[in-house]
Every structure is written in C-alpha cells, then in structure tokens.
Design an enzyme around this catalytic site. Sequence first.
Site: not given
Length: 425
Positions: A337, A204
């Site tokens: 999400k 990430e």
Amino acid sequence: MRISRLDALEVLDSRGNPTVEVCLQLEDGSEGQALVPSGASTGMHEAAELRDGDPRRYGGKGVRKAVANVRGEMAAVLVGTDAGEQRALDGRLRELDGTPHKSRLGANAILAVSIAHARAVAASRRLPLYRHLGGDEATLLPVPCLNVINGGRHADNTLDFQEFAIVPHHAPSFAEAVRMGEEVSGSLRALLREHGLSTGVGDEGGFAPDLRSNEQAVEFILKAIHRAGYRPGSDVSLALDPATGEMWGSGRYRFFKSSGIERSSAAMIALWEDWVQRYPILMLEDPLSEHDWDGWTALSSRIGDQVELVGDDIFSTNADRLKRGILERVANAILIKPNQIGTVSETLDCAAQAKAAGYACCVSQRSGDTEDTFIADLAVALGCGQIKAGAGCRGERTAKFNRLLRIEHELGEWARFAGRAAFIR
C-alpha cells in the site's frame, strides 16, 4: 527537464472525507496528477497523514495544512529544479520533512507529490505509467481479489472479519477473471435477497448483510460460486482479511461484533488451521495482530506451506519491518500500500525486497479510496500478479479494474495473466 509548477487542492475520498490532490507540471508541458487514499483499519507503523484537527471543518479531518505544505515548502524546494529520477525526488521530500513517519509535512501530501511526479515524467517520456515504473518486462496482469462481503470497520453489520473476497484465478485473461468475479457477485446478491438479507454495500463495495456468524459469510460465498457455474478452489478460491488488529486487546482477540467471545493467540491459530482445511482459502491477510509476533511465527510454521499468509499491518509496506519478518519467518507474503510508506520509490524498494526473499506481493487499495488508478499501473509494473481493488462496484473501485482492462487491451498479444501461479501455496 525542470519542474515548472506544483499545486494542490483539498478534494474528497470515497467516504466523503477530505484528501489531497496534487498537480505537478514540467517545463515541456507534461503533467501528472494524483489523489491519495486513506484507510479506516490502519496499522500503528504506517506513515502519518496530516489532518487539520479543526472540529469546525469535516470533524477535524480537513487537509488544508497538507495542501498548504505542497503549495508552500514543497513548491519552494522543487519548482525550478531538475525533475530528475524518482528516487532523488522522493529523497528530497523525505529530507524536507525530516521525521521518521513523514508527520511534519504529511505522508498524504508527500505521496501525492511523489505519484504526480512519476506520472509527469512518464508523460514526458511518452510512456504509460506501468512501463515507466516497470520497464519493458511489465506485461503481467494481476489476478483480482474481489471483496464481495464487508464486515469489521468497513460495514455496520454483525461480522467481525473485515473482508471476504473471491479470487477468480482460473481464467485465461484479466478481462475473463473480472467477468467470472462479477458473475459470482451477481449470484451472491441473488442468494442474499432470497434469504431476506440486505444487499447494501460497505466501504469497499462488498455486500454488508447481518449474518449469524463469520462462517456463514463463507458458506454464502461458496454457494454463490457453485450457482455461477464455477468450482470452489479450482476456478474461484477465497481470500480473507479478518483485520485482527482491530480485534486485539490485552493479548487476546475479541469477536466484538458477533459473539463477544475472546480467544487467545493459540486459539486463533487453531481457528485458521481448521478453516484452511475445510475451505478453499488461497490467501489470509492479517490473520493475527501486528503485535502478536510470536503468534505470527507459530502460524507461519503451521500453515505457511498451505496458504498465502499476507502481512499488512505487521509490515506496513516498510522495508525495516519486512526485514524483521523475513528473519523471524513471519508470513510468506506482503500487502503493498503506497500510502503506508509515503513515496513511490520506497514502495518499489519494499516490493523488491519481498520478492528477493521469496515473498509474494499483493498491491492494495484503501477503504477510503479515490478514482486515482495508480495501484493498477503499480501492480503491472511490479509484475506481482495480485491486486486488491475492492468489489466490482463503486466508481473508485471499478476505476482500477477499468484501468487494468485498458492496459491488457493496450498490451495486446504481449499481455500475460498471472493466474493461480501468482499465489504461494
């Protein structure tokens, strides 16, 4: 307005793994595209991706079946029909799939169609996506939670905990918050280099050094905040995602990358109580496993009034699981999400349920992400005030930040920045 075309393609995510891209076109020429992400640290209750399982292609991770489902069954049902409302389209997709977790057609295929539809209708209405989804009140820019050190399954290093992030909440605007975050990240890079540590990055975009402990990662970040000229806790706070579901087994938590030590649920609760007292932690995501409901209840009772406790795997953006959490007083916030649930309307419904119960919402990326910026518009549409989009590097991460910078510029004097008030504490 009718749907005139639906197509799909196998493309790549940020890990170089296949994912689904969809293009949906309306008869007025309006078009929407979508690429879906994929997680490495995933909960067992998430909607199911459809992978080919053919070891001769991408190690079995190909998505040709999902692509074929879009071009075949979904196109046959949707092309030529009224585009209608988002909820109606998502309902048709769920009915066509016919499984609880969207495993037959694939949640990756279904979500891509759902998002592409939202974009096409927004384009037809000549509205930005955030306003199409959130209405005229969608003017709140979220505080970015920038992932500056990676560990766990997101990096090949010695850290058990998956994400160490900074929250630059004391800023007048989103643009200034990003600037503050990048300055801290630059200071952290310099500190790591001074100590002879790697500044390579994980999945990430956060740095992935080999450190002697998870605690040392926090100490480095606090030093970086000071060096950048900011006050820990007042200007920039910490957000942690230890992803303890990856550490869970046989009712205990194993620190599998650093020490090999095992801890009970009670010992983990004691650890978090200590850390919250000693460090300026604003947000703890998945501090306990999705299987440890009793532990979650105890932890929420002990420190839920001191820190935002975010349920990710335990809720999986699922309204039914969230309902149980609310009833059992588990956590005080939820991670949102879209690919955990699989459609735009179900994502919106879950966030609405959380907000009605007084839970905070944080919209989030996935570790295997794409250049798609849907979650940036979603965060503004929901007015939730929080977003996790990774570090301020790697194109699939900066795409989200850049989209939010453009939204803030577009809104002009109407733009508001969420700041510290967006977080429960």
